[in-house]
Every structure is written in C-alpha cells, then in structure tokens.
Write a protein that holds these residues in place. Structure first.
Motif, PDB file in Angstrom:
ATOM      1  N   PRO A 204      44.017 -25.572 102.287  1.00 35.83           N
ATOM      2  CA  PRO A 204      44.520 -25.371 100.800  1.00 35.83           C
ATOM      3  C   PRO A 204      44.448 -26.884 100.237  1.00 35.83           C
ATOM      4  O   PRO A 204      44.201 -28.126 101.078  1.00 35.83           O
ATOM      5  N   PRO A 205      44.293 -27.148  99.223  1.00 40.46           N
ATOM      6  CA  PRO A 205      43.901 -28.334  98.997  1.00 40.46           C
ATOM      7  C   PRO A 205      45.204 -29.900  99.076  1.00 40.46           C
ATOM      8  O   PRO A 205      44.664 -31.183  99.271  1.00 40.46           O
TER       9      PRO A 205
ATOM     10  N   ARG B 192      44.270 -32.335  92.935  1.00 38.65           N
ATOM     11  CA  ARG B 192      43.267 -32.020  91.685  1.00 38.65           C
ATOM     12  C   ARG B 192      41.812 -32.320  92.020  1.00 38.65           C
ATOM     13  O   ARG B 192      41.111 -31.148  91.986  1.00 38.65           O
TER      14      ARG B 192
ATOM     15  N   HIS C 108      40.613 -32.133  94.934  1.00 35.39           N
ATOM     16  CA  HIS C 108      40.055 -31.032  96.072  1.00 35.39           C
ATOM     17  C   HIS C 108      40.343 -29.540  95.734  1.00 35.39           C
ATOM     18  O   HIS C 108      39.678 -28.276  96.152  1.00 35.39           O
ATOM     19  N   GLU C 109      41.386 -29.275  94.287  1.00 37.05           N
ATOM     20  CA  GLU C 109      41.068 -27.628  93.445  1.00 37.05           C
ATOM     21  C   GLU C 109      40.320 -27.811  93.258  1.00 37.05           C
ATOM     22  O   GLU C 109      39.134 -26.867  93.781  1.00 37.05           O
ATOM     23  N   THR C 110      39.306 -28.525  92.804  1.00 31.59           N
ATOM     24  CA  THR C 110      38.427 -28.540  91.852  1.00 31.59           C
ATOM     25  C   THR C 110      37.148 -27.866  92.021  1.00 31.59           C
ATOM     26  O   THR C 110      36.664 -27.795  93.010  1.00 31.59           O
TER      27      THR C 110
ATOM     28  N   ASP D  67      37.242 -24.468  93.977  1.00 31.12           N
ATOM     29  CA  ASP D  67      37.157 -23.709  92.858  1.00 31.12           C
ATOM     30  C   ASP D  67      34.989 -23.937  93.440  1.00 31.12           C
ATOM     31  O   ASP D  67      35.160 -22.487  92.395  1.00 31.12           O
TER      32      ASP D  67
END
Length: 101
Positions: A50-51, A91, A93-95, A98
């Motif tokens: 997880p991010p 943010r 890490h989420e990018t 994705d």
C-alpha cells in the motif's frame, strides 16, 4: 519611511543572506528526500504494497516532534510540516502504483 542606520541595514542584509542560504539548503534536502521516497514508491508498487504506512508515519511524527523539541522548534509546527510532506509522498506513491498496474 525613515532612513535605516547603515549598521542596522548591514546586519539585516547579513541575516537575510543566511536565511536565503538556509532556504536553499531546505529545498535541496527536500529534493533528496523525495528522490528516496520515489524509490520507496517504486519498490512498494513492484511488490503490491500500500502507498501509505500509518504505523511508520506515526513513528516518524513522534520522532520528528522529539527532534523539534530538542532543537527548540515548535513540535506542532514540525508535525504539520511532516504531515504535509507525508501527504505529498503518499500522493506520489499512489501515482506510481497506478502507473504500475
């Protein structure tokens, strides 16, 4: 506006030059920090982690508050700054995650 004594002006300029140098150092240190956190994001994405890591974030906030206190910096300010940085890291890490999907 009244004239500023030359001695005061010189001291003001000296202090402002120090502030400018410190600001530059802060920016460069943040850039280095984000280079490392980008690598963490890639590693997390590669291994489907997880991010966010709330336990690590809590430890870092506690650690930073203690550092702030010992440095005579307001711990609440230090925590706000770290929370802002952490939010940006998550943010990123989420990018990255994705893009890895």
């Amino acid at each position: 506006m009244s004239e500023i004594d030359e001695t005061v002006r010189a001291e003001l300029n000296r202090l402002r030059e120090s502030i400018d140098n410190i600001d530059a150092a802060v920016v460069h240190m943040l850039a280095e920090r984000f280079k490392c956190t980008q690598q963490v994001g890639v590693l997390k994405a590669r291994h489907q982690l997880p991010p966010a890591d709330p336990a690590r974030e809590a430890r870092q906030i506690t650690r930073l508050r203690e550092l702030a206190e010992s440095a005579k910096l307001d711990p609440a300010f230090a925590e706000k700054l770290l929370n802002f940085i952490i939010a940006e890291v998550i943010r990123h890490h989420e990018t990255i995650a994705d893009g890895a999907r």
